[in-house]
Design an enzyme around this catalytic site. Sequence first.
Site, PDB file in Angstrom:
ATOM      1  N   CYS A 174       0.762  -1.128   0.165  1.00 48.36           N
ATOM      2  CA  CYS A 174       0.096  -0.086   0.052  1.00 48.36           C
ATOM      3  C   CYS A 174       0.977   1.083  -0.060  1.00 48.36           C
ATOM      4  O   CYS A 174       0.421   2.391  -0.211  1.00 48.36           O
ATOM      5  CB  CYS A 174      -0.974  -0.032   1.190  1.00 48.36           C
ATOM      6  SG  CYS A 174      -2.060  -1.447   1.204  1.00 48.36           S
ATOM      7  N   ASN A 225     -10.152  -0.055   0.187  1.00 46.22           N
ATOM      8  CA  ASN A 225      -8.837  -0.050   0.020  1.00 46.22           C
ATOM      9  C   ASN A 225      -8.394  -0.503  -1.134  1.00 46.22           C
ATOM     10  O   ASN A 225      -8.421  -1.551  -1.270  1.00 46.22           O
ATOM     11  CB  ASN A 225      -8.467  -0.549   1.333  1.00 46.22           C
ATOM     12  CG  ASN A 225      -6.858  -0.672   1.564  1.00 46.22           C
ATOM     13  OD1 ASN A 225      -6.082  -0.286   0.599  1.00 46.22           O
ATOM     14  ND2 ASN A 225      -6.260  -1.175   2.786  1.00 46.22           N
ATOM     15  N   HIS A 236      -3.377   7.100   2.753  1.00 45.61           N
ATOM     16  CA  HIS A 236      -3.835   5.874   2.247  1.00 45.61           C
ATOM     17  C   HIS A 236      -4.911   5.551   2.901  1.00 45.61           C
ATOM     18  O   HIS A 236      -5.361   5.895   4.203  1.00 45.61           O
ATOM     19  CB  HIS A 236      -2.785   4.678   2.671  1.00 45.61           C
ATOM     20  CG  HIS A 236      -3.211   3.274   2.463  1.00 45.61           C
ATOM     21  ND1 HIS A 236      -3.693   2.942   1.203  1.00 45.61           N
ATOM     22  CD2 HIS A 236      -3.180   2.370   3.114  1.00 45.61           C
ATOM     23  CE1 HIS A 236      -4.040   1.892   1.188  1.00 45.61           C
ATOM     24  NE2 HIS A 236      -3.716   1.121   2.599  1.00 45.61           N
TER      25      HIS A 236
HETATM   26  O1  UT7 Z   1      -3.855  -1.278   3.591  1.00 43.28           O
HETATM   27  C1  UT7 Z   1      -3.470  -1.689   4.865  1.00 43.28           C
HETATM   28  C2  UT7 Z   1      -4.335  -2.746   5.040  1.00 43.28           C
HETATM   29  N1  UT7 Z   1      -5.185  -2.984   6.160  1.00 43.28           N
HETATM   30  C3  UT7 Z   1      -5.660  -2.114   7.153  1.00 43.28           C
HETATM   31  O2  UT7 Z   1      -5.173  -1.041   6.920  1.00 43.28           O
HETATM   32  C4  UT7 Z   1      -6.203  -2.789   8.244  1.00 43.28           C
HETATM   33  C5  UT7 Z   1      -6.330  -2.201   9.383  1.00 43.28           C
HETATM   34  N2  UT7 Z   1      -7.152  -2.804  10.322  1.00 43.28           N
HETATM   35  C6  UT7 Z   1      -8.598  -2.484  10.405  1.00 43.28           C
HETATM   36  O3  UT7 Z   1      -9.119  -1.574   9.445  1.00 43.28           O
HETATM   37  C7  UT7 Z   1      -9.555  -3.099  11.185  1.00 43.28           C
HETATM   38  O4  UT7 Z   1      -8.678  -3.853  12.160  1.00 43.28           O
HETATM   39  C8  UT7 Z   1     -10.382  -4.168  10.677  1.00 43.28           C
HETATM   40  C9  UT7 Z   1     -11.597  -3.496  10.169  1.00 43.28           C
HETATM   41  C10 UT7 Z   1      -9.800  -5.143   9.798  1.00 43.28           C
HETATM   42  C11 UT7 Z   1     -11.108  -4.969  11.728  1.00 43.28           C
HETATM   43  O5  UT7 Z   1     -11.948  -4.037  12.726  1.00 43.28           O
HETATM   44  P1  UT7 Z   1     -11.554  -4.018  14.364  1.00 43.28           P
HETATM   45  O6  UT7 Z   1     -12.394  -3.256  14.760  1.00 43.28           O
HETATM   46  O7  UT7 Z   1      -9.996  -4.043  14.346  1.00 43.28           O
HETATM   47  O8  UT7 Z   1     -12.127  -5.474  14.463  1.00 43.28           O
HETATM   48  P2  UT7 Z   1     -11.571  -6.992  15.055  1.00 43.28           P
HETATM   49  O9  UT7 Z   1     -10.626  -7.518  14.175  1.00 43.28           O
HETATM   50  O10 UT7 Z   1     -11.092  -6.512  16.767  1.00 43.28           O
HETATM   51  O11 UT7 Z   1     -12.654  -7.700  15.435  1.00 43.28           O
HETATM   52  C12 UT7 Z   1     -14.057  -7.270  16.070  1.00 43.28           C
HETATM   53  C13 UT7 Z   1     -14.889  -8.385  16.111  1.00 43.28           C
HETATM   54  C14 UT7 Z   1     -14.651  -9.952  15.986  1.00 43.28           C
HETATM   55  O12 UT7 Z   1     -15.598 -10.727  16.783  1.00 43.28           O
HETATM   56  P3  UT7 Z   1     -15.635 -11.089  18.023  1.00 43.28           P
HETATM   57  O13 UT7 Z   1     -14.229 -12.027  18.158  1.00 43.28           O
HETATM   58  O14 UT7 Z   1     -15.381  -9.829  19.049  1.00 43.28           O
HETATM   59  O15 UT7 Z   1     -17.065 -11.797  18.425  1.00 43.28           O
HETATM   60  C15 UT7 Z   1     -14.675 -10.413  14.510  1.00 43.28           C
HETATM   61  O16 UT7 Z   1     -14.822 -11.618  14.328  1.00 43.28           O
HETATM   62  O17 UT7 Z   1     -15.651  -8.044  14.760  1.00 43.28           O
HETATM   63  C16 UT7 Z   1     -15.497  -9.313  14.064  1.00 43.28           C
HETATM   64  N3  UT7 Z   1     -15.536  -9.031  12.648  1.00 43.28           N
HETATM   65  C17 UT7 Z   1     -16.526  -8.749  11.768  1.00 43.28           C
HETATM   66  N4  UT7 Z   1     -17.773  -8.958  12.062  1.00 43.28           N
HETATM   67  C18 UT7 Z   1     -18.865  -8.482  10.988  1.00 43.28           C
HETATM   68  C19 UT7 Z   1     -14.425  -9.045  11.767  1.00 43.28           C
HETATM   69  N5  UT7 Z   1     -14.740  -8.706  10.502  1.00 43.28           N
HETATM   70  C20 UT7 Z   1     -16.093  -8.717  10.390  1.00 43.28           C
HETATM   71  C21 UT7 Z   1     -16.951  -8.259   9.279  1.00 43.28           C
HETATM   72  N6  UT7 Z   1     -18.355  -8.234   9.800  1.00 43.28           N
HETATM   73  N7  UT7 Z   1     -16.482  -8.086   8.187  1.00 43.28           N
END
Ligand code: UT7
Length: 322
Positions: A111, A278, A248
């Site tokens: 990225c 993204n 980004h």
């Molecule tokens: O270009 C660079 C590439 N990547 C990035 O910049 C990504 C950076 N990170 C992020 O943007 C965020 O960490 C994410 C959007 C990927 C995830 O958001 P988060 O607030 O960090 O969620 P999390 O991974 O802490 O997950 C929270 C909950 C989990 O459930 P439990 O364990 O609390 O029951 C996940 O399983 O949300 C769940 N979850 C979802 N629920 C619905 C994860 N993805 C999804 C989804 N829909 N798509």
Amino acid sequence: MSIRIAGTGGALPEKKVTNDMIAQMVDTSDEWIRERTGIGSRFVSTGETVASLVARACSLALERAGREAEEVELLLVATCTPEDALPCMACQVQEKIGAKEAVAFDLNAACAGFLFALHTAWAYVESGIYQNALVAGGEVLSKMIDWQDRGTCVLFGDGAGAVLVEKCADGGILSFVQHSDGNRGAVLSCGARPIANPYFTGASQERYVRMDGREVFSFALRQVPAAIEEALAKARLAVEDVDVFVLHQANRRIIEGISRRLGADLEKFPMNLEQVGNTSSAAIPLLLDMLYREGRIRSGQVVVLSGFGAGLTYGACVMRIN
Ligand code: UT7
């Protein structure tokens, strides 16, 4: 001596995929995706390639700069999703747009790729080797996404953006910083073609993007403001001097966090991730293209570009628009 942006272009695949469409495939919802990322839709290839998207973006950048393809001296394509290992995407784009005098090659810094390619172009022009460069970022990430993994498939989109940069005596790029942290590569990875020869007996590699989202999130919040401050200090400017931050486009909450850490008004952080998601190395040039076309980037403004991604890689650049 520096480089200025003379023209911008952007290209997206035709197929728009909304959050509701993804919610029919995996256990997610429009509400969750919007709230946690700010993304509303993304564009996904139904046959468009990195080379075809980048070629469209490059042709538009040339047209807006009033330049012919034959005038291009250097053609750099940042991508981590080439369709072919050989020839490189930049040579394929060269053939498509007719930039027959250009030296063309690819660069992969995920990225942060567009930013690293822009820095490369700056170095070539500063050292007097070339007078101009077409710098593009293009991705068809949809082929590397596990469409059953809700943690990643909701985030990414396909697309390309390009800028034509040329030598200038004043203004243009004022400073650049780049960093890489290979020790932390495992937090965002994707295997390519695995070793497969009669002598190899190891296990096969993961073929899809795997990511520790929380780790990437906190890395971005820590390192991006620091890189921006480092680039501003090099340019002898302060956060208050900046008119527009072109970051980004990974997650709205990351951008909000960066604006808070820098103490800069969120109004100065335009976004397009709601529409396109993204798009990795295409994100910064696609957003730049939108801002130039809307007249939101104007002569005299101080603009900061900053990207981060797999590697881990990150950097920032300060420009005075001319
Ligand atoms: O270009 C660079 C590439 N990547 C990035 O910049 C990504 C950076 N990170 C992020 O943007 C965020 O960490 C994410 C959007 C990927 C995830 O958001 P988060 O607030 O960090 O969620 P999390 O991974 O802490 O997950 C929270 C909950 C989990 O459930 P439990 O364990 O609390 O029951 C996940 O399983 O949300 C769940 N979850 C979802 N629920 C619905 C994860 N993805 C999804 C989804 N829909 N798509």
